[in-house]
Design a protein around this motif. Sequence first.
Motif, PDB file in Angstrom:
ATOM      1  N   ARG A  23      -9.846  21.781  -7.588  1.00 20.54           N
ATOM      2  CA  ARG A  23      -8.698  21.745  -8.515  1.00 20.54           C
ATOM      3  C   ARG A  23      -9.038  21.081  -9.842  1.00 20.54           C
ATOM      4  N   GLY A  24     -10.274  20.713 -10.024  1.00 17.56           N
ATOM      5  CA  GLY A  24     -10.672  20.097 -11.293  1.00 17.56           C
ATOM      6  C   GLY A  24     -10.359  18.609 -11.367  1.00 17.56           C
ATOM      7  N   LEU A  25     -10.038  17.995 -10.228  1.00 16.12           N
ATOM      8  CA  LEU A  25      -9.767  16.550 -10.260  1.00 16.12           C
ATOM      9  C   LEU A  25     -11.095  15.806 -10.163  1.00 16.12           C
ATOM     10  N   ARG A  26     -11.173  14.682 -10.865  1.00 16.95           N
ATOM     11  CA  ARG A  26     -12.476  14.018 -10.953  1.00 16.95           C
ATOM     12  C   ARG A  26     -12.534  12.653 -10.298  1.00 16.95           C
ATOM     13  N   ASP A  27     -11.383  11.984 -10.159  1.00 14.72           N
ATOM     14  CA  ASP A  27     -11.417  10.598  -9.693  1.00 14.72           C
ATOM     15  C   ASP A  27     -10.946  10.461  -8.244  1.00 14.72           C
ATOM     16  N   VAL A  28     -11.791   9.902  -7.406  1.00 14.59           N
ATOM     17  CA  VAL A  28     -11.436   9.678  -6.005  1.00 14.59           C
ATOM     18  C   VAL A  28     -11.143   8.194  -5.818  1.00 14.59           C
ATOM     19  N   ARG A  29      -9.930   7.890  -5.367  1.00 17.32           N
ATOM     20  CA  ARG A  29      -9.547   6.502  -5.056  1.00 17.32           C
ATOM     21  C   ARG A  29      -9.027   6.469  -3.630  1.00 17.32           C
ATOM     22  N   PHE A  30      -8.946   5.275  -3.075  1.00 20.46           N
ATOM     23  CA  PHE A  30      -8.572   5.163  -1.665  1.00 20.46           C
ATOM     24  C   PHE A  30      -7.424   4.184  -1.455  1.00 20.46           C
ATOM     25  N   ILE A  31      -6.581   4.478  -0.469  1.00 21.06           N
ATOM     26  CA  ILE A  31      -5.595   3.503   0.002  1.00 21.06           C
ATOM     27  C   ILE A  31      -6.136   2.926   1.303  1.00 21.06           C
ATOM     28  N   THR A  32      -6.254   1.632   1.326  1.00 25.58           N
ATOM     29  CA  THR A  32      -6.691   0.953   2.538  1.00 25.58           C
ATOM     30  C   THR A  32      -6.228  -0.493   2.482  1.00 25.58           C
ATOM     31  N   PRO A  33      -5.882  -1.088   3.610  1.00 25.68           N
ATOM     32  CA  PRO A  33      -5.483  -2.495   3.575  1.00 25.68           C
ATOM     33  C   PRO A  33      -6.648  -3.408   3.212  1.00 25.68           C
ATOM     34  N   THR A  34      -7.834  -3.088   3.681  1.00 20.81           N
ATOM     35  CA  THR A  34      -9.011  -3.910   3.393  1.00 20.81           C
ATOM     36  C   THR A  34     -10.222  -2.966   3.345  1.00 20.81           C
ATOM     37  N   ALA A  35     -10.741  -2.748   2.129  1.00 20.19           N
ATOM     38  CA  ALA A  35     -11.694  -1.660   1.894  1.00 20.19           C
ATOM     39  C   ALA A  35     -12.930  -1.741   2.793  1.00 20.19           C
ATOM     40  N   LEU A  36     -13.502  -2.949   2.918  1.00 24.38           N
ATOM     41  CA  LEU A  36     -14.765  -3.038   3.649  1.00 24.38           C
ATOM     42  C   LEU A  36     -14.574  -2.984   5.162  1.00 24.38           C
ATOM     43  N   SER A  37     -13.301  -2.807   5.590  1.00 22.33           N
ATOM     44  CA  SER A  37     -13.054  -2.628   7.025  1.00 22.33           C
ATOM     45  C   SER A  37     -13.156  -1.156   7.417  1.00 22.33           C
ATOM     46  N   TYR A  38     -13.443  -0.266   6.463  1.00 20.05           N
ATOM     47  CA  TYR A  38     -13.517   1.160   6.812  1.00 20.05           C
ATOM     48  C   TYR A  38     -14.511   1.355   7.970  1.00 20.05           C
ATOM     49  N   GLY A  39     -14.069   2.069   8.981  1.00 19.60           N
ATOM     50  CA  GLY A  39     -14.942   2.378  10.106  1.00 19.60           C
ATOM     51  C   GLY A  39     -15.040   1.274  11.139  1.00 19.60           C
ATOM     52  N   SER A  40     -14.405   0.123  10.868  1.00 24.98           N
ATOM     53  CA  SER A  40     -14.513  -1.011  11.790  1.00 24.98           C
ATOM     54  C   SER A  40     -13.295  -1.078  12.710  1.00 24.98           C
ATOM     55  N   ARG A  41     -13.495  -1.687  13.882  1.00 24.15           N
ATOM     56  CA  ARG A  41     -12.361  -1.927  14.784  1.00 24.15           C
ATOM     57  C   ARG A  41     -12.010  -3.406  14.805  1.00 24.15           C
ATOM     58  N   THR A  42     -12.857  -4.211  14.205  1.00 21.94           N
ATOM     59  CA  THR A  42     -12.685  -5.656  14.300  1.00 21.94           C
ATOM     60  C   THR A  42     -12.484  -6.261  12.905  1.00 21.94           C
ATOM     61  N   ASP A  43     -12.550  -7.593  12.839  1.00 22.11           N
ATOM     62  CA  ASP A  43     -12.410  -8.228  11.519  1.00 22.11           C
ATOM     63  C   ASP A  43     -13.718  -8.205  10.725  1.00 22.11           C
ATOM     64  N   GLU A  44     -14.789  -7.660  11.307  1.00 16.59           N
ATOM     65  CA  GLU A  44     -16.078  -7.569  10.604  1.00 16.59           C
ATOM     66  C   GLU A  44     -16.224  -6.215   9.915  1.00 16.59           C
ATOM     67  N   PRO A  45     -16.856  -6.199   8.732  1.00 21.81           N
ATOM     68  CA  PRO A  45     -17.092  -4.895   8.083  1.00 21.81           C
ATOM     69  C   PRO A  45     -18.083  -4.033   8.862  1.00 21.81           C
ATOM     70  N   ASN A  46     -18.051  -2.730   8.569  1.00 24.98           N
ATOM     71  CA  ASN A  46     -19.019  -1.800   9.140  1.00 24.98           C
ATOM     72  C   ASN A  46     -19.664  -1.074   7.948  1.00 24.98           C
ATOM     73  N   LEU A  47     -20.724  -1.679   7.417  1.00 32.50           N
ATOM     74  CA  LEU A  47     -21.275  -1.156   6.158  1.00 32.50           C
ATOM     75  C   LEU A  47     -21.907   0.225   6.312  1.00 32.50           C
ATOM     76  N   ALA A  48     -22.362   0.539   7.526  1.00 34.14           N
ATOM     77  CA  ALA A  48     -22.941   1.872   7.733  1.00 34.14           C
ATOM     78  C   ALA A  48     -21.848   2.924   7.534  1.00 34.14           C
ATOM     79  N   ALA A  49     -20.651   2.649   8.078  1.00 32.70           N
ATOM     80  CA  ALA A  49     -19.538   3.596   7.923  1.00 32.70           C
ATOM     81  C   ALA A  49     -19.109   3.669   6.463  1.00 32.70           C
ATOM     82  N   VAL A  50     -19.094   2.519   5.783  1.00 32.84           N
ATOM     83  CA  VAL A  50     -18.706   2.506   4.366  1.00 32.84           C
ATOM     84  C   VAL A  50     -19.699   3.342   3.562  1.00 32.84           C
TER      85      VAL A  50
END
Length: 445
Positions: free
Chosen positions: A217-244
């Motif tokens: 559609r010609g859109l260029r900017d990707v932004r995200f809604i998340t409560p805590t960005a570095l928790s993406y892919g994690s189940r715990t209070d620790e980040p999962n940098l591989a998933a990020v």
Amino acid sequence: MGGRDLVVVLRYRKAVTYGFHVLLGALEEHETTTRYDVRFGESAESAARHIEAGLAEGARVLVLWSFYSPDAAALAAELAEIRAIADGPGVLHVAGGVHATAEPVQTLDAGWDVAAVGEGETTLLDLVDAAGDPAGITGLVYRDAAGAIVRTGRPQRRPLDDFRGFSLRWDRFNALEITRGCVFSCRFCQTPFMFSAKFRHRSAGNVRWHVDRMRERGLRDVRFITPTALSYGSRTDEPNLAAVEELLACCREGIGPNGRVFFGSFPSEIRPEHVSREALRLVRKYCANTNIIVGAQSGSDRVLDAAKRGHGVEEVRRAVRLGVAEGFRINVDMIFGMPGEDRGDVDASLTLARELAELGARIHAHTFMPLPGTPWRDAPPGDVDPETIREVDRLSRRGALYGHWQKQRDHAARLAAAAQAYPRPGRSRTILPTVPAADGCAPPG
Ligand code: B12
Ligand code: SF4
């Protein structure tokens, strides 16, 4: 134009759109025998006109509202205005979102016919299937003919991949929700209570599907809604940098050389203890943002403990130093006037604010608001004394501080008055902790 069973009118306000886009994303893929049409009421007047038109077509009219608590009172006045222009037995006003979920009875008393509680996707699809008849649909609160409150229970919490994160059919795009729910439980925040205290992540493959559609559609900017960005892919209070990294790499590739990915800036803030050199380097490698937002909230460990933040002041200092060293502009969220905060705590916050400003950070100041749906709903409104205001103003003039904290003082007072008018069963203001209490970003809004 004729032959429609249902006209869905969105009271569509620029201030709060993401929830509606997600609902439309679910609706556009849904097969139903109901013949319906969706219309956008971008002002009270246009919503009233759409209602009139729907009624003239002989359709039932479902008017959808989505708002946060500070706007509830003003929108109730608008609802009355709309009803005075266009109304009838075939019109149903449904309010959903964070406020309606936390305060369904207040919502009904304010004039809405139905409050939709919790996640809205299945509720809306069921309402459309029933051509706008709310009877027996899960996720609703309304009054029966005798005036008794009917609660049909919370809707199912489904995986994020089950529904689209924006709407292709109605051409409504937004920051993509990659995580819903939060394992932390900060007492001033509604997110874990609204969406559960577990993370649900959108899979990287599903995110990529959305990014591909955006690029088409010609859109260029990707932004995200998340409560805590570095928790993406994690189940715990620790980040999962591989998933990020997997997420950022696939978005970077998907949006193409002319596109940009933003991660760690609004609305995807970072918790201070999650900031690490490795994480910041991932952001630099794949993303366009040169600033990140870190939630500090207070310069007092005592207040952070009482708020159940799950980190201390030292983690904030460390995060800012690391961020600056890695070449980022750091915005730090701080809340003034939290429950139990005394002069010493305020001084500690001001000292931290000055120290971080010296390092080059900008402070995003908030006034504590007793938000519905949070453990601190019944707390006194945040107040900030004149001396603190003067100091905060000095920092603002240096460009070291920004925010709508003055406006939030007014919101806070109104919310506290509403909470008093609707006491929670078994609760009273006197049980508030004046300090320590021991659960765990920024005020995400
Ligand atoms: C993005 C965001 C914003 C953006 C919104 C941008 C936009 N155009 O939509 C901006 C920056 C404008 C914003 C501002 C504020 N925000 Co804000 N924000 C968020 C955030 C981070 C994500 C919200 C979101 O879009 N989620 C994704 C969508 C899909 O979820 P949703 O909207 O809840 O919708 C779902 C359900 O609620 C439901 N639903 C929603 N509407 C409807 C309607 C119907 C009819 C139905 C059936 C269902 C339904 O279905 C949807 C899908 O399941 C949340 C925190 C979080 N992580 O959730 C805070 C949050 C919503 N914000 C909050 C607050 C307090 C604010 C501010 C007051 C802060 C301030 N600075 O003063 C302002 C107020 C703005 C206003 N005028 O109301 C609070 C609200 C709490 C409350 N009870 O009011 C939250 C929960 C954070 C917190 N501290 O707890 N915010
Ligand atoms: S403030 Fe952030 S970390 Fe704390 S509960 Fe809310 S979303 Fe989670």
